[in-house]
Design a protein around this motif. Structure first.
Motif, PDB file in Angstrom:
ATOM      1  N   ILE A  32       0.853  -1.194   0.000  1.00 37.20           N
ATOM      2  CA  ILE A  32       0.000   0.000   0.000  1.00 37.20           C
ATOM      3  C   ILE A  32       0.884   1.239   0.000  1.00 37.20           C
ATOM      4  CG2 ILE A  32      -1.833   1.269   1.208  1.00 37.20           C
ATOM      5  CD1 ILE A  32      -2.592  -1.332   2.623  1.00 37.20           C
ATOM      6  N   ALA A  33       0.544   2.223  -0.859  1.00 39.79           N
ATOM      7  CA  ALA A  33       1.223   3.517  -0.841  1.00 39.79           C
ATOM      8  C   ALA A  33       0.730   4.320   0.365  1.00 39.79           C
ATOM      9  CB  ALA A  33       0.967   4.272  -2.137  1.00 39.79           C
ATOM     10  N   HIS A  37       0.043   7.404   0.837  1.00 38.84           N
ATOM     11  CA  HIS A  37      -1.038   8.381   0.612  1.00 38.84           C
ATOM     12  C   HIS A  37      -2.406   7.720   0.573  1.00 38.84           C
ATOM     13  CE1 HIS A  37      -1.792   7.363  -3.632  1.00 38.84           C
ATOM     14  NE2 HIS A  37      -0.488   7.273  -3.785  1.00 38.84           N
ATOM     15  N   ASP A  38      -2.441   6.399   0.340  1.00 39.60           N
ATOM     16  CA  ASP A  38      -3.727   5.703   0.275  1.00 39.60           C
ATOM     17  C   ASP A  38      -4.316   5.411   1.655  1.00 39.60           C
ATOM     18  OD1 ASP A  38      -3.884   5.649  -2.480  1.00 39.60           O
ATOM     19  OD2 ASP A  38      -2.788   3.745  -2.647  1.00 39.60           O
ATOM     20  N   VAL A  39      -3.483   5.499   2.713  1.00 36.37           N
ATOM     21  CA  VAL A  39      -4.004   5.230   4.055  1.00 36.37           C
ATOM     22  C   VAL A  39      -3.926   6.461   4.967  1.00 36.37           C
ATOM     23  CG1 VAL A  39      -3.611   2.746   4.051  1.00 36.37           C
ATOM     24  CG2 VAL A  39      -1.755   4.275   4.738  1.00 36.37           C
ATOM     25  N   ASP A  52      -4.744  10.186   6.385  1.00 30.10           N
ATOM     26  CA  ASP A  52      -5.682  11.305   6.388  1.00 30.10           C
ATOM     27  C   ASP A  52      -4.917  12.611   6.215  1.00 30.10           C
ATOM     28  OD1 ASP A  52      -7.921   9.712   6.757  1.00 30.10           O
ATOM     29  OD2 ASP A  52      -7.698   9.717   8.926  1.00 30.10           O
ATOM     30  N   THR A  92      -3.663   9.107  10.544  1.00 27.77           N
ATOM     31  CA  THR A  92      -4.829   8.433  10.013  1.00 27.77           C
ATOM     32  C   THR A  92      -5.781   8.106  11.153  1.00 27.77           C
ATOM     33  OG1 THR A  92      -5.650   6.473   8.842  1.00 27.77           O
ATOM     34  CG2 THR A  92      -3.645   6.200  10.123  1.00 27.77           C
ATOM     35  N   TYR A 131      -2.707   1.427  11.445  1.00 30.45           N
ATOM     36  CA  TYR A 131      -1.763   1.644  10.342  1.00 30.45           C
ATOM     37  C   TYR A 131      -0.594   2.510  10.805  1.00 30.45           C
ATOM     38  CZ  TYR A 131      -4.784  -0.366   6.730  1.00 30.45           C
ATOM     39  OH  TYR A 131      -5.525  -1.236   5.972  1.00 30.45           O
ATOM     40  N   ARG A 191       4.785  10.302   0.312  1.00 33.02           N
ATOM     41  CA  ARG A 191       3.397   9.971  -0.044  1.00 33.02           C
ATOM     42  C   ARG A 191       3.325   8.801  -1.018  1.00 33.02           C
ATOM     43  NH1 ARG A 191       2.037  16.324  -0.744  1.00 33.02           N
ATOM     44  NH2 ARG A 191       1.382  16.749   1.407  1.00 33.02           N
ATOM     45  N   GLN A 192       4.315   8.723  -1.900  1.00 27.35           N
ATOM     46  CA  GLN A 192       4.317   7.660  -2.910  1.00 27.35           C
ATOM     47  C   GLN A 192       4.956   6.370  -2.409  1.00 27.35           C
ATOM     48  OE1 GLN A 192       2.775   7.939  -5.863  1.00 27.35           O
ATOM     49  NE2 GLN A 192       2.181  10.047  -5.347  1.00 27.35           N
ATOM     50  N   VAL A 249       5.719   2.916  -1.046  1.00 25.13           N
ATOM     51  CA  VAL A 249       4.911   1.701  -0.922  1.00 25.13           C
ATOM     52  C   VAL A 249       5.497   0.821   0.176  1.00 25.13           C
ATOM     53  CG1 VAL A 249       4.129  -0.407  -2.083  1.00 25.13           C
ATOM     54  CG2 VAL A 249       4.172   1.782  -3.327  1.00 25.13           C
TER      55      VAL A 249
END
Length: 390
Positions: A200-201, A203-205, A207, A295, A300, A336-337, A339
């Motif tokens: 998971i990147a 930025h996908d988790v 806030d 988040t 996480y 942010r990118q 992984v």
């Protein structure tokens, strides 16, 4: 003040300083002999072992001049913060130190080493040391100046009584630090039992994943920011917080909130160091030298803290560094990118449910230590001056 006034050099068998291994071509290693840097010495007294570097046996033997002994007093003599002090005990040995640290070895037949240490802990001595180099671009205290410092020495039995009273506070602080370390180690053991399978990147988790506020300073404002120097990894050194301009407008996102991951993101030396924040929300701003990962799903955030604290995680952050030797940084877009492989969510939740109480207890111990230091620092000058009889 009580007792005869004497210069430090008159009650010591040795006053020297450490040596930097790289000067002689020796590298640091992942484990081995404890190597105490100035950043391991706390303002207000104390040594933080989880910030030690390490050297091998051959390097330790070569750097004979800076080999440390039981009851040595360590003083920061170079850098922005002069006069920080620590008292070395057997549990940290064998150990060595670098040239930014002065070594004071007291002759126990003339003075009690712990009593001399508490003279250095006193705010009076700390202010005196820093006044000696107030105009220097790179503040430093030379060994001659260190030896010329004068203290009042009562009779040895009185020195020992004063040191014993003050040590009672420090012993409680030290025990709490040991408990904090054990809590961190227990959480780490639970962490390594999980097998990451889902990439998971960040930025996908997240806030919120961004830098802190650009600071403007004002002494005595009572409005503080957490900066990268205060971040010691598992702990924050509250005395390193900077006073912000009371008129500075700080966006809500840039205040530290319970469960945030704080990442040192600018400047060499501590780049990539991470802290899991467990103090009160919205109490302190976060400095722009740090990145904030936040988040609502704190399982996480906690997993990332454990991951980035590991050797592999630190190496991954190190691979993202950009910039020149004296101005390296972690680019926020790269973070942010980034992984990362996470376990399945149920395992993340289980890990968090086990570890959350550990970190709540950890913060309770931290708060206890703050109060113990405050109580000791109120008592210290009164004992030293004779205002309170031992």
């Amino acid at each position: 003040m009580i007792g005869e006034k004497q210069k430090l050099k008159e009650v010591c068998v040795r006053i020297t300083k450490g040596t930097t291994p790289s000067t002689y071509g020796f590298p640091f290693v992942e484990s081995g002999i404890n190597f105490v840097k100035a950043e391991s010495i706390l303002e207000g007294g104390g040594i933080l072992p989880n910030t030690f570097a390490y050297i091998d046996d051959a390097t330790h033997e070569y750097l004979k001049r800076s080999i440390l002994y039981n009851k040595d007093i360590l003083i920061s003599i170079a850098g922005a913060k002069l006069g920080k002090c620590g008292f070395l005990t057997e549990e940290y040995l064998p150990a060595n130190t670098n040239q930014a640290v002065g070594i004071v070895r007291v002759d126990s037949s003339y003075a009690d080493p712990k009593f001399v240490y508490y003279n250095f802990v006193s705010n009076h001595t700390y202010q005196l040391i820093n006044s000696l180099n107030s105009q220097a671009a790179q503040p430093n205290l030379n060994l001659g100046q260190l030896g010329e410092l004068e203290f009042h020495f009562p009779k040895l039995p009185t020195q020992r009584k004063i040191a014993s009273i003050l040590s009672a506070y420090d012993d409680l602080i030290e025990n709490n630090l040991k408990r904090i370390k054990l809590l961190e180690e227990k959480a780490q053991l639970h962490f390594i039992q999980n097998k990451p399978i889902e990439k998971i990147a960040l930025h996908d988790v997240a806030d919120y994943l961004g830098r802190g506020v650009t600071p403007k300073y004002e002494d005595g404002s009572g409005f503080y920011a957490i900066n990268q120097k205060a971040n010691k990894g598992s702990l924050l050194e509250y005395s390193q917080f900077k006073s912000l301009d009371s008129k500075l407008e700080v966006p809500e996102d840039k205040y530290a909130k319970w469960g945030d991951l704080l990442i040192n993101s600018l400047g060499e030396g501590t780049l990539g160091r991470v802290h899991f924040y467990t103090d009160k929300s919205d109490l302190f701003a976060v400095d722009q030298h740090m990145s904030i990962f936040r988040t609502q799903k704190q399982h996480y955030t906690f997993f990332l803290y454990q991951f980035f604290s590991s050797t592999y995680g630190q190496g991954l952050l190190d691979s993202l560094k950009k910039g020149g030797t004296n101005m390296t940084m972690l680019n926020i877009s790269d973070l942010r990118q980034l992984v990362v492989s996470f376990p399945i969510e149920k395992e993340l939740i289980d890990l968090w449910n086990i570890c959350k109480p550990l970190f709540q207890l950890k913060q309770t111990l931290i708060n206890q230590n703050i109060k113990l230091r405050e109580a000791r620092d109120i008592l210290l000058p009164r004992l030293m001056s004779g205002e309170i009889e031992v």
